[in-house]
Design a protein around this motif. Structure first.
Motif, short mmCIF file in Angstrom:
data_model
loop_
_atom_site.label_atom_id
_atom_site.label_comp_id
_atom_site.label_asym_id
_atom_site.label_seq_id
_atom_site.Cartn_x
_atom_site.Cartn_y
_atom_site.Cartn_z
N GLU A 1 72.15 136.41 41.70
CA GLU A 1 72.36 135.07 42.23
C GLU A 1 72.30 135.07 43.75
N GLN A 2 72.76 136.14 44.40
CA GLN A 2 72.71 136.20 45.84
C GLN A 2 72.81 137.65 46.28
N ARG A 3 72.40 137.93 47.51
CA ARG A 3 72.43 139.29 48.02
C ARG A 3 73.74 139.52 48.76
N ASN A 4 74.42 140.59 48.38
CA ASN A 4 75.71 140.90 48.98
C ASN A 4 75.51 141.37 50.41
N LEU A 5 76.20 140.70 51.32
CA LEU A 5 76.04 140.99 52.74
C LEU A 5 76.43 142.43 53.06
N LYS A 6 77.50 142.92 52.46
CA LYS A 6 77.99 144.24 52.79
C LYS A 6 77.09 145.35 52.26
N SER A 7 76.46 145.15 51.12
CA SER A 7 75.68 146.21 50.50
C SER A 7 74.19 146.15 50.86
N CYS A 8 73.74 145.09 51.50
CA CYS A 8 72.32 144.95 51.79
C CYS A 8 71.89 145.92 52.88
N GLU A 9 70.78 146.59 52.67
CA GLU A 9 70.21 147.52 53.64
C GLU A 9 68.76 147.15 53.90
N TYR A 10 68.27 147.54 55.08
CA TYR A 10 66.91 147.17 55.47
C TYR A 10 66.12 148.37 55.96
N PHE A 11 64.82 148.31 55.68
CA PHE A 11 63.87 149.26 56.25
C PHE A 11 63.14 148.56 57.39
N LEU A 12 63.04 149.24 58.51
CA LEU A 12 62.45 148.67 59.72
C LEU A 12 61.01 149.15 59.84
N THR A 13 60.07 148.21 59.78
CA THR A 13 58.65 148.51 59.94
C THR A 13 58.15 147.90 61.25
N VAL A 14 57.48 148.70 62.05
CA VAL A 14 56.93 148.23 63.32
C VAL A 14 55.42 148.43 63.31
N VAL A 15 54.70 147.37 63.60
CA VAL A 15 53.23 147.43 63.70
C VAL A 15 52.88 147.30 65.18
N GLY A 16 52.46 148.39 65.77
CA GLY A 16 52.10 148.39 67.18
C GLY A 16 50.59 148.29 67.36
N SER B 1 46.46 138.71 76.44
CA SER B 1 45.55 139.64 77.09
C SER B 1 44.70 140.41 76.10
N LEU B 2 45.07 140.36 74.82
CA LEU B 2 44.29 141.06 73.81
C LEU B 2 42.93 140.39 73.64
N LEU B 3 41.95 141.17 73.21
CA LEU B 3 40.58 140.68 73.12
C LEU B 3 40.25 140.12 71.75
N ASN B 4 41.21 140.08 70.85
CA ASN B 4 41.02 139.38 69.58
C ASN B 4 42.38 138.86 69.12
N ASP B 5 42.46 138.40 67.89
CA ASP B 5 43.68 137.77 67.40
C ASP B 5 44.67 138.75 66.76
N ALA B 6 44.48 140.04 66.98
CA ALA B 6 45.37 141.02 66.38
C ALA B 6 46.80 140.81 66.85
N GLU B 7 47.75 141.01 65.94
CA GLU B 7 49.15 140.78 66.24
C GLU B 7 49.95 142.06 66.09
N ALA B 8 50.96 142.20 66.92
CA ALA B 8 51.97 143.24 66.72
C ALA B 8 53.10 142.60 65.95
N ALA B 9 53.89 143.40 65.26
CA ALA B 9 54.93 142.80 64.42
C ALA B 9 56.08 143.75 64.19
N VAL B 10 57.26 143.15 63.95
CA VAL B 10 58.45 143.88 63.51
C VAL B 10 58.90 143.25 62.21
N MET B 11 59.15 144.06 61.21
CA MET B 11 59.54 143.51 59.92
C MET B 11 60.67 144.32 59.31
#
Length: 562
Positions: free
Chosen positions: A541-556, A504-514
């Motif tokens: 060598e690899q990312r530790n599952l227990k210690s990994c943290e994330y920042f949540l970015t939302v593009v509305g 329904s958008l009038l151009n190719d703009a995208e919303a995103a979650v990252m």
């Protein structure tokens, strides 16, 4: 404030505050910057979301005043957006092309707003009507890997999600990232990374793993010198040669530090005695061989030491460790006198065109009555020459012996490598070594088919035929999901994204979650935890599952038709 801006030469308008510390002569106030950026998308956003470079990073918004920028409140940002929209009505009548406005926000509001944007434009199908594209970018966190994130529909808005045209997923896994300590200044040298990029469609939850039908691509950014590489011994040899070649240009040769109980002269004399044994009848029994062994792996073929070193190549392995000009000169003189007196008849490859090899052939055929004068830069030139010759043959044996490349692929490097100055020839060697390190590190890390490794080697070699080595050089090659399955089982993503395009958008703009493991917007006033944004200062060598943290970015995204 914004009215009357001439936007015709710019890609987007940026609004921020001034930082007093960066500019003592400027009172704290709000300002509008018009920013030139040739790489932004048609929509003008300084935030790139395409599949090859979608990492949100405020440093992509290049400006001469970047160091003076500080963020503003979201309340002020909305006031600026409103003024901008009102001002654009008059510009529409003049048919001037308008550009988006991006406002840096400090993230102190309830939504943790990082950016606000507006794009005021006429409706293509009816220029009497106007579309206002609005963008709101928020960032929160850090959150632990096992955090119960809201659904994609909740994060993007259920009404937008319901009418979506397509959900596109993207994740990036770090196969390895390299940093080694520089002992000279106690800093850490970044040696690049290898990432696996996945793309797929469908409907999945936050941080979902790529399904078997996903497409996978290797993104390779390697710099020479990684101590984990099976080709590291060649790199050490290359660095030694570099100190000698550079000395021919500036007169400052980097001599080795004496760390052997035996003097170089003793080693050279023993080497000459061993060379005399080559003519013994049972010599062949000591040579050994081995390329036909079925147990030999590709890695062995790529980096094993050659057994067919000729006289000058074997000599290089010893006298490259000379500690002074005098020591080099004395030992070269001793070698040449020994050959001249027929005490030794060394074997030299027919294709060896080094200065020392030519002199040896002349001595063996009594075509040279007087030995060359070893004075000035001549001894150093001899040393550099035999080192260049030896390493060219090493890389040739590695690539051709492994069937990764053919003589045609190496033509420009090897044929041209026999001509030019020592510095020019060394430059070609550096490129060959970097390609070898790329292939060996990938072979060590993944069970890639030889055809894939050959494709990467050819692509990198083709690129370096016309380009110099840069730290940003990155090569991409598609791979099968099967070959990178181990990456998914042993790692967690450092970047994960889902984007939504609405029909329904009038151009190719995208919303995103990252979700990102690094904090994406340093300009905001948020204070992320140190564990989430700490610098990588060791081999990872690899990312530790227990210690990994994330920042949540939302593009509305919002659109208003007027």
């Amino acid at each position: 404030m914004i009215e009357g801006l001439d936007c015709s030469s710019y890609s987007y308008i940026r609004v921020s505050g001034f930082n007093k510390k960066a500019s003592d002569n400027i009172e704290e106030s709000h300002s509008v910057d018009r920013v030139i950026d040739e790489e932004v998308s048609v929509g003008g956003s300084p935030l790139s979301f395409n599949s090859s470079n979608w990492i949100l990073n405020s440093t992509q918004m290049n400006s001469p005043k970047e160091q003076c920028v500080k963020s503003v409140s979201s309340v002020f940002a909305r006031e600026v957006i409103s003024l901008y929209n009102l001002s654009c009505w008059s510009l529409l009548e003049s048919k001037d092309h308008l550009y988006p406005i991006w406002v840096y926000c400090n993230g102190l509001d309830g939504d943790s707003t990082a950016f606000l944007s507006s794009y005021f434009r006429p409706l293509p199908s009816d220029i009497s009507r106007v579309v206002i594209d609005g963008t709101l970018i928020t960032v929160e966190g850090p959150f632990p890997f096992d955090y119960n994130f809201p659904s994609v529909a909740e994060l993007l808005g259920k009404s937008l999600y319901k009418n979506h045209g397509q959900l596109k997923y993207f994740s990036q896994y770090a196969l390895f990232e390299s940093c080694v300590e520089n002992s000279s200044d106690m800093e850490f040298q970044n040696l690049g990374s290898v990432d696996v990029l996945f793309q797929w469609g469908g409907e999945f939850g936050i941080l979902a793993e790529p399904p078997p039908v996903a497409s996978a691509t290797l993104s390779v950014n390697i710099r020479a010198g990684d101590p984990r590489s099976a080709a590291h011994h060649l790199y050490v040899e290359l660095i030694t040669l570099q100190g000698i070649v550079d000395g021919l240009a500036d007169g400052l040769v980097k001599w080795a530090v004496h760390d052997n109980a035996r003097s170089l002269t003793e080693q050279v004399k023993q080497f000459l005695e061993d060379q005399k044994k080559i003519f013994c009848p049972d010599f062949e029994a000591h040579v050994g061989s081995s390329s036909d062994d079925d147990s030999v792996t590709l890695r062995d073929v790529l980096v094993r030491e050659r057994l067919d070193l000729d006289f000058t190549e074997a000599l290089w392995m010893i006298i490259r460790n000379c500690t002074s000009y005098r020591e080099l000169t004395d030992n070269l003189q001793y070698v040449l006198v020994t050959i001249q007196e027929k005490e030794l008849q060394p074997l030299v490859h027919k294709s060896n065109n080094s200065h020392l090899a030519r002199i040896i052939r002349q001595l063996l055929h009594d075509e040279l009555t007087h030995l060359p004068l070893l004075e000035g830069v001549t001894p150093v030139e001899f040393l550099a020459d035999i080192g260049l010759e030896k390493l060219f043959r090493d890389y040739s044996a590695a690539f051709l012996g492994s069937d990764l490349l053919t003589g045609g692929h190496l033509h420009q490097f090897f044929d041209c490598g026999k001509s030019g100055t020592a510095a020019e020839r060394f430059c070609r060697l550096e490129k060959l070594h970097l390609v070898l390190e790329i292939v060996t590190l990938l072979d060590q890390s993944l069970a890639l088919p030889r055809l894939t490794l050959s494709s990467i080697a050819r692509k990198a070699l083709k690129y370096y035929e016309r380009n110099e080595i840069k730290a940003t050089d990155t090569f991409s090659v598609p791979v099968s999901m099967l070959s990178v399955a181990s990456v998914l089982s042993e790692n967690v993503p450092k970047l994960w994204k889902v984007s939504l395009s609405n029909e329904s958008l009038l151009n190719d703009a995208e919303a995103a979650v990252m979700l990102t493991s690094d904090y994406p917007f340093p300009h905001t006033a948020s204070k992320p935890s140190s564990t989430a944004v700490s610098s990588n200062v060791q081999l990872v060598e690899q990312r530790n599952l227990k210690s990994c943290e994330y920042f949540l970015t939302v593009v509305g995204r919002t659109q208003t038709l007027m």
